[in-house]
Scaffold this motif. Structure first.
Motif, PDB file in Angstrom:
ATOM      1  N   ILE A  50      -3.219   3.646   8.132  1.00 47.44           N
ATOM      2  CA  ILE A  50      -1.784   3.400   8.170  1.00 47.44           C
ATOM      3  C   ILE A  50      -1.320   3.125   6.751  1.00 47.44           C
ATOM      4  N   SER A  51      -0.173   3.683   6.412  1.00 50.79           N
ATOM      5  CA  SER A  51       0.345   3.516   5.066  1.00 50.79           C
ATOM      6  C   SER A  51       0.814   2.087   4.842  1.00 50.79           C
ATOM      7  N   TRP A  52       1.016   1.762   3.570  1.00 47.64           N
ATOM      8  CA  TRP A  52       1.408   0.389   3.229  1.00 47.64           C
ATOM      9  C   TRP A  52       2.720  -0.005   3.910  1.00 47.64           C
ATOM     10  N   ALA A  55       4.919   3.313   7.880  1.00 49.71           N
ATOM     11  CA  ALA A  55       5.701   4.462   8.336  1.00 49.71           C
ATOM     12  C   ALA A  55       4.837   5.652   8.721  1.00 49.71           C
ATOM     13  N   HIS A  56       3.623   5.686   8.196  1.00 46.20           N
ATOM     14  CA  HIS A  56       2.755   6.845   8.421  1.00 46.20           C
ATOM     15  C   HIS A  56       1.414   6.398   8.959  1.00 46.20           C
ATOM     16  N   ARG A  71       0.064  -2.411  12.078  1.00 51.51           N
ATOM     17  CA  ARG A  71      -0.070  -3.516  11.148  1.00 51.51           C
ATOM     18  C   ARG A  71       1.064  -4.501  11.345  1.00 51.51           C
ATOM     19  N   ASP A  72       0.767  -5.748  11.050  1.00 54.76           N
ATOM     20  CA  ASP A  72       1.763  -6.815  11.077  1.00 54.76           C
ATOM     21  C   ASP A  72       1.636  -7.541   9.747  1.00 54.76           C
ATOM     22  N   ASP A  73       2.520  -7.225   8.840  1.00 55.46           N
ATOM     23  CA  ASP A  73       2.418  -7.807   7.506  1.00 55.46           C
ATOM     24  C   ASP A  73       2.722  -9.296   7.506  1.00 55.46           C
TER      25      ASP A  73
END
Length: 123
Positions: A50-52, A55-56, A71-73
């Motif tokens: 997964i992108s930073w 989105a991707h 992800r959950d930043d």
């Protein structure tokens, strides 16, 4: 950034597991994140990334539709939701982080690795 993978275990075929990869450090949100897996005697193989920005997402072709990366930043955590598990999914699963522009699919492009979590799928 340091990575700690968890959530592995023993599950029957057809079951589900969610792996987590918790990161320490302040720059987690700037890293692309990936999951790889490895069985003894074989090379580590790409599972998902997964992108930073989130989105991707990218998946190994053979796993599309069964695995989902997210992800959950706010929690500095990346997840791998695995469904309809098969015995051939048995492996040690590793999370990894990369900061460069190189592709997502290759282990050599990842700078930081977690310690791995074992997933065993019984038939």
């Amino acid at each position: 950034v340091q990575l700690q993978a968890s959530g592995g275990g023993l599950v029957q075929a057809g079951g589900s597991l969610r792996l987590s990869c918790a990161a320490s450090g302040r720059t987690f949100s700037s890293f692309d994140m990936g999951w790889f897996r490895q069985v003894p005697g074989k090379e580590r193989e790409f599972v998902a990334a997964i992108s930073w920005s989130g989105a991707h997402t990218y998946y190994a072709d053979s796993l599309k539709g069964r695995f989902t990366i997210s992800r959950d930043d706010t929690k500095k955590t990346v997840y791998l939701q695995m469904t309809n598990l098969k015995p051939e999914d048995t492996a040690v699963y590793y999370c990894a982080a990369k900061s460069g522009v190189d592709g997502y699919y290759y282990t050599r492009n990842y700078d930081i690795w977690g310690q791995g979590t074992l997933v065993t799928v019984s038939s």
